[in-house]
Design a protein around this motif. Sequence first.
Motif, short mmCIF file in Angstrom:
data_model
loop_
_atom_site.label_atom_id
_atom_site.label_comp_id
_atom_site.label_asym_id
_atom_site.label_seq_id
_atom_site.Cartn_x
_atom_site.Cartn_y
_atom_site.Cartn_z
N LEU A 199 0.83 -1.20 0.00
CA LEU A 199 0.00 0.00 0.00
C LEU A 199 0.87 1.26 0.00
N ASP A 200 0.22 2.41 -0.16
CA ASP A 200 0.94 3.67 -0.14
C ASP A 200 1.31 4.11 1.28
N ALA A 201 0.57 3.64 2.26
CA ALA A 201 0.87 4.01 3.65
C ALA A 201 2.20 3.39 4.09
N PRO A 202 2.91 4.04 4.99
CA PRO A 202 4.20 3.50 5.44
C PRO A 202 4.03 2.19 6.19
N THR A 203 5.04 1.34 6.12
CA THR A 203 5.04 0.10 6.90
C THR A 203 4.98 0.43 8.38
N GLY A 204 4.21 -0.35 9.13
CA GLY A 204 4.14 -0.15 10.56
C GLY A 204 5.48 -0.34 11.23
N HIS A 205 5.66 0.31 12.37
CA HIS A 205 6.91 0.10 13.10
C HIS A 205 6.67 0.24 14.60
N ALA A 206 7.62 -0.29 15.35
CA ALA A 206 7.55 -0.24 16.81
C ALA A 206 8.89 0.22 17.37
N VAL A 207 8.83 1.05 18.39
CA VAL A 207 10.02 1.48 19.12
C VAL A 207 10.00 0.75 20.46
N ILE A 208 11.02 -0.07 20.71
CA ILE A 208 11.03 -0.97 21.86
C ILE A 208 12.23 -0.64 22.75
N SER A 209 11.96 -0.25 23.98
CA SER A 209 13.02 -0.04 24.97
C SER A 209 13.16 -1.30 25.80
N LEU A 210 14.41 -1.77 25.97
CA LEU A 210 14.68 -2.98 26.73
C LEU A 210 15.64 -2.66 27.87
N ASP A 211 15.25 -3.07 29.09
CA ASP A 211 16.17 -2.81 30.20
C ASP A 211 17.02 -4.04 30.49
N ALA A 212 17.88 -3.94 31.50
CA ALA A 212 18.84 -5.00 31.79
C ALA A 212 18.17 -6.29 32.24
N ALA A 213 16.94 -6.20 32.75
CA ALA A 213 16.22 -7.39 33.22
C ALA A 213 15.38 -8.03 32.13
N GLY A 214 15.40 -7.45 30.92
CA GLY A 214 14.62 -8.00 29.82
C GLY A 214 13.21 -7.48 29.73
N GLU A 215 12.83 -6.56 30.62
CA GLU A 215 11.50 -5.96 30.52
C GLU A 215 11.50 -4.88 29.43
N ASN A 216 10.29 -4.57 28.93
CA ASN A 216 10.23 -3.67 27.79
C ASN A 216 9.12 -2.64 27.92
N ALA A 217 9.25 -1.59 27.15
CA ALA A 217 8.19 -0.60 26.93
C ALA A 217 8.13 -0.36 25.44
N ILE A 218 6.91 -0.37 24.85
CA ILE A 218 6.78 -0.41 23.40
C ILE A 218 5.80 0.66 22.93
N ILE A 219 6.19 1.37 21.87
CA ILE A 219 5.30 2.29 21.16
C ILE A 219 5.15 1.76 19.75
N VAL A 220 3.91 1.59 19.29
CA VAL A 220 3.64 1.04 17.97
C VAL A 220 2.95 2.07 17.09
N TYR A 221 3.47 2.24 15.87
CA TYR A 221 2.80 3.05 14.85
C TYR A 221 2.21 2.09 13.83
N PRO A 222 0.89 2.00 13.69
CA PRO A 222 0.29 0.95 12.85
C PRO A 222 0.60 1.07 11.36
#
Length: 291
Positions: free
Chosen positions: A84-107
Amino acid sequence: MTIWNLGSINADYFYRVPHLPAPGETILADAMERGLGGKGANMSVAAARSGAHVSHIGAVGPDGQWAIDRLTEYGVDTRPIAKLDAPTGHAVISLDAAGENAIIVYPGANRELAQDAIGLALTESSSGDLLLMQNETNGQAFAAETGSKLGLKVAYAAAPFSAEAVKAVLPYLDILVLNQIEMAQLVDETGLLPGPKMGVDTVIVTKGAEGCTLYDRANGWDAIGFDAILVDPVDTTGAGDTFTGYFLAGIDRGMSTDEAIGLAIKAAALMVTRQGTADVIPDLKEVLDWG
């Protein structure tokens, strides 16, 4: 049989950080990598690497051919993926030393797939096939109703959680997979617990390091617990997607629900010892040989 997955396709950008940032805090990342992700792509790769035949229904933008190529390399049938003409979706993923994450998703393109494209793909399905969906695309209610009418077994991973999205597909579901937070949100919004009133034959509530709980019509809706395999996690991103993909692949090839859950727990445990998402999902031999 085939697993038809109406699912997202993302570029995942991983940032390794000393800790997850607090509101208003700026921190420096120690490293950055790009990989294939999206809950849909992760589940397609997991099911394919577990030996299932998977056809992915989804969309990418003009910049997304690399993602299609990567899915093909992992054994996924990518012919139903639209450009499609719309951009491919992407996610910004922060990972800490314990393996936990925080995620922002652009559809991006994930939310632009035409209903006709979904319907056209499902015309290739056969009664008894599996249809899988999540909440990172559009068209779930249409796909669920269409799949049910075609005799497909309809499975749904209720993430990211949306009460309205879940309520729209509940009448057509055979399998519901969600984590304990999402289960609590569903109860708060609808008052429904796993059982006759919910109307879903199989409900699995995942609990991370505490394993999962199965509620199944065949067992009279009694809660049946399954322990997790304890590991030292490196990255928990994609563990739930790996569980779902492996579980459905097991069901697809005739395993019992208990057997498929056991295999899925093992795959998810191995997955969290690796950093990444779709690109590091283990194949069936690795899972069977591990431990």
